[in-house]
Design a protein around this motif. Sequence first.
Motif, mmCIF file in Angstrom:
data_model
loop_
_atom_site.group_PDB
_atom_site.id
_atom_site.type_symbol
_atom_site.label_atom_id
_atom_site.label_comp_id
_atom_site.label_asym_id
_atom_site.label_seq_id
_atom_site.Cartn_x
_atom_site.Cartn_y
_atom_site.Cartn_z
ATOM 1 N N ASP A 93 0.836 -1.204 0.000
ATOM 2 C CA ASP A 93 0.000 0.000 0.000
ATOM 3 C C ASP A 93 0.865 1.245 0.000
ATOM 4 O OD1 ASP A 93 -2.817 -0.806 0.179
ATOM 5 O OD2 ASP A 93 -2.236 -1.750 2.071
ATOM 6 N N GLY A 94 0.410 2.259 -0.752
ATOM 7 C CA GLY A 94 1.158 3.498 -0.820
ATOM 8 C C GLY A 94 0.294 4.710 -0.545
ATOM 9 N N ALA A 95 0.648 5.799 -1.195
ATOM 10 C CA ALA A 95 0.045 7.099 -0.905
ATOM 11 C C ALA A 95 -1.448 7.110 -1.205
ATOM 12 C CB ALA A 95 0.749 8.181 -1.712
ATOM 13 N N VAL A 96 -2.227 7.590 -0.251
ATOM 14 C CA VAL A 96 -3.670 7.733 -0.417
ATOM 15 C C VAL A 96 -3.999 9.093 -1.038
ATOM 16 C CG1 VAL A 96 -5.887 7.805 0.806
ATOM 17 C CG2 VAL A 96 -4.119 6.165 1.497
ATOM 18 N N TYR A 97 -3.124 10.078 -0.813
ATOM 19 C CA TYR A 97 -3.340 11.422 -1.340
ATOM 20 C C TYR A 97 -2.055 11.929 -1.994
ATOM 21 C CZ TYR A 97 -7.069 10.966 2.105
ATOM 22 O OH TYR A 97 -8.122 10.500 2.850
ATOM 23 N N PRO A 98 -2.164 12.847 -2.964
ATOM 24 C CA PRO A 98 -0.965 13.473 -3.535
ATOM 25 C C PRO A 98 -0.217 14.297 -2.493
ATOM 26 C CG PRO A 98 -2.905 13.870 -4.904
ATOM 27 C CD PRO A 98 -3.394 13.306 -3.605
ATOM 28 N N LEU A 99 0.989 14.766 -2.850
ATOM 29 C CA LEU A 99 1.795 15.529 -1.908
ATOM 30 C C LEU A 99 1.110 16.832 -1.507
ATOM 31 C CD1 LEU A 99 5.386 15.116 -3.409
ATOM 32 C CD2 LEU A 99 4.250 13.701 -1.682
ATOM 33 N N ILE A 100 0.598 17.567 -2.469
ATOM 34 C CA ILE A 100 -0.019 18.873 -2.211
ATOM 35 C C ILE A 100 -1.418 18.957 -2.807
ATOM 36 C CG2 ILE A 100 0.137 21.352 -2.716
ATOM 37 C CD1 ILE A 100 3.170 21.079 -2.539
ATOM 38 N N ASN A 101 -1.615 18.428 -3.981
ATOM 39 C CA ASN A 101 -2.906 18.521 -4.653
ATOM 40 C C ASN A 101 -3.999 17.884 -3.789
ATOM 41 O OD1 ASN A 101 -4.505 19.373 -6.734
ATOM 42 N ND2 ASN A 101 -3.980 17.704 -8.128
ATOM 43 N N SER A 102 -5.219 18.371 -3.965
ATOM 44 C CA SER A 102 -6.346 17.880 -3.177
ATOM 45 C C SER A 102 -7.623 18.070 -3.979
ATOM 46 C CB SER A 102 -6.445 18.650 -1.862
ATOM 47 O OG SER A 102 -6.771 20.017 -2.107
ATOM 48 N N VAL A 103 -8.696 17.508 -3.483
ATOM 49 C CA VAL A 103 -9.992 17.678 -4.145
ATOM 50 C C VAL A 103 -10.336 19.164 -4.255
ATOM 51 C CG1 VAL A 103 -12.474 17.263 -3.944
ATOM 52 C CG2 VAL A 103 -10.854 15.403 -3.454
ATOM 53 N N GLU A 104 -10.158 19.911 -3.178
ATOM 54 C CA GLU A 104 -10.501 21.333 -3.196
ATOM 55 C C GLU A 104 -9.614 22.115 -4.153
ATOM 56 O OE1 GLU A 104 -13.041 23.023 -2.047
ATOM 57 O OE2 GLU A 104 -13.847 21.090 -1.413
ATOM 58 N N ARG A 105 -8.323 21.793 -4.185
ATOM 59 C CA ARG A 105 -7.418 22.493 -5.105
ATOM 60 C C ARG A 105 -7.785 22.192 -6.552
ATOM 61 N NH1 ARG A 105 -2.428 24.573 -3.531
ATOM 62 N NH2 ARG A 105 -1.533 23.855 -5.506
ATOM 63 N N MET A 106 -8.149 20.937 -6.853
ATOM 64 C CA MET A 106 -8.538 20.610 -8.223
ATOM 65 C C MET A 106 -9.852 21.303 -8.594
ATOM 66 S SD MET A 106 -8.840 16.874 -10.123
ATOM 67 C CE MET A 106 -7.059 16.587 -10.165
ATOM 68 N N LYS A 107 -10.790 21.391 -7.650
ATOM 69 C CA LYS A 107 -12.022 22.130 -7.912
ATOM 70 C C LYS A 107 -11.713 23.575 -8.275
ATOM 71 C CE LYS A 107 -15.285 19.711 -4.830
ATOM 72 N NZ LYS A 107 -16.113 19.877 -3.605
ATOM 73 N N LEU A 108 -10.832 24.207 -7.517
ATOM 74 C CA LEU A 108 -10.467 25.602 -7.767
ATOM 75 C C LEU A 108 -9.770 25.746 -9.109
ATOM 76 C CD1 LEU A 108 -10.243 28.526 -6.794
ATOM 77 C CD2 LEU A 108 -8.125 27.880 -5.600
ATOM 78 N N TRP A 109 -8.888 24.809 -9.423
ATOM 79 C CA TRP A 109 -8.182 24.866 -10.713
ATOM 80 C C TRP A 109 -9.184 24.809 -11.866
ATOM 81 C CZ3 TRP A 109 -7.381 22.762 -15.403
ATOM 82 C CH2 TRP A 109 -6.215 23.084 -16.082
#
Length: 377
Positions: A93-109
Amino acid sequence: MLLAGTAAARAQDGARAAPAADAGGAPMLVIEDNDFLGPGGSDIQSAIPLLANPKVKVLGFTVATGDGWENAEAAHLLRFLEIAKRTDVPVADGAVYPLINSVERMKLWEKQYGTIPWKGAWGALGSIDDVPHEQPPLPDLPEGRPSTRTARENAAAFLIREVHAHPHQVTIVETGPMTNLALAIRTDPTFAADARQLVFMGGLLDRNMMAVTGNADWASDFNFIFDPEAAHIALTAPWPRIVSLGNVADAVMMDDALMNRIHAVKTPVTDYLKRFQAPLPLWDEMATAVAVDPGLIRNSTEAFMDVDIADGPDYGRAHVWKKELAPRNMGLQPVIVVDRIDEKRFVDGFVRDAQRLGTPGGAAPGTDRSAEHPPGR
């Protein structure tokens, strides 16, 4: 295509790529890191050229959220390994989330710069609006839940340990977001230099017009877009060799004709592939196939590559330079950008591998590592 300059080095017939096995006949050692969305499809099918090749020893698979959530991806992979009779290969098992990116950041982008066609775990081809901020519980799987479990060791620790256990011998095949690689590199700065090479699916160049005139999803460099900072860290690490397959990613489709060829020999694996056929390019399968058979490369260009991590419309996009124009003292490494492969030989080999995987004598030799990697969650 963004050329690396008119004087760019051209590599024919895989001349610049590493050999598939050592001169002494020892098997090639490989770890694949991927976002194993399933069942079926390119992510899961990428394991086939590795598992079915008798000249390859798969040390393990590591998993990160990307096309799907990490817990579901790991479960899909474990179930496929059970069907393929390769439960000897550990899954970390590895990373569940990216280092910085997030659902909220992608929504804003998306609000600022436009819709991202494929958002993977965060909305797939649809809207991101109702996507949970945290990984949801493991759902029921169409192929059934696996009875095997992932390793206790996390992906970054697994990668570091295996590379140092086999210095300059382990090929890392990265076919998903590079979060696990970035974590390994930041944890142990000697990790990349001690590997043999990095072969990755990503680095799509000059696809902007294709996003207008063709399939916008296939023109989107999702593995970089999902975690740009991780891609930047991975591409600026001192790997002995880096190979990018992004520019030939769409060359071969999994269409009905190809699936019928595969399913002409009926096995548990080919039945599974037929049942869960996805009409997509063989993106990740191509990366793993080229990693273990560099002779598939017919043409390539050497360039220096990095990923844009500044806020803006190019966030997560790859850029390349020829050596004389590349940014100085920024850690950029030469990358072999594959321009063309032997498509017929690739397809013929994939059909053969899919048909023999999971059959007597059809799996690559493996070692039961259950004592070394006891079951985890």
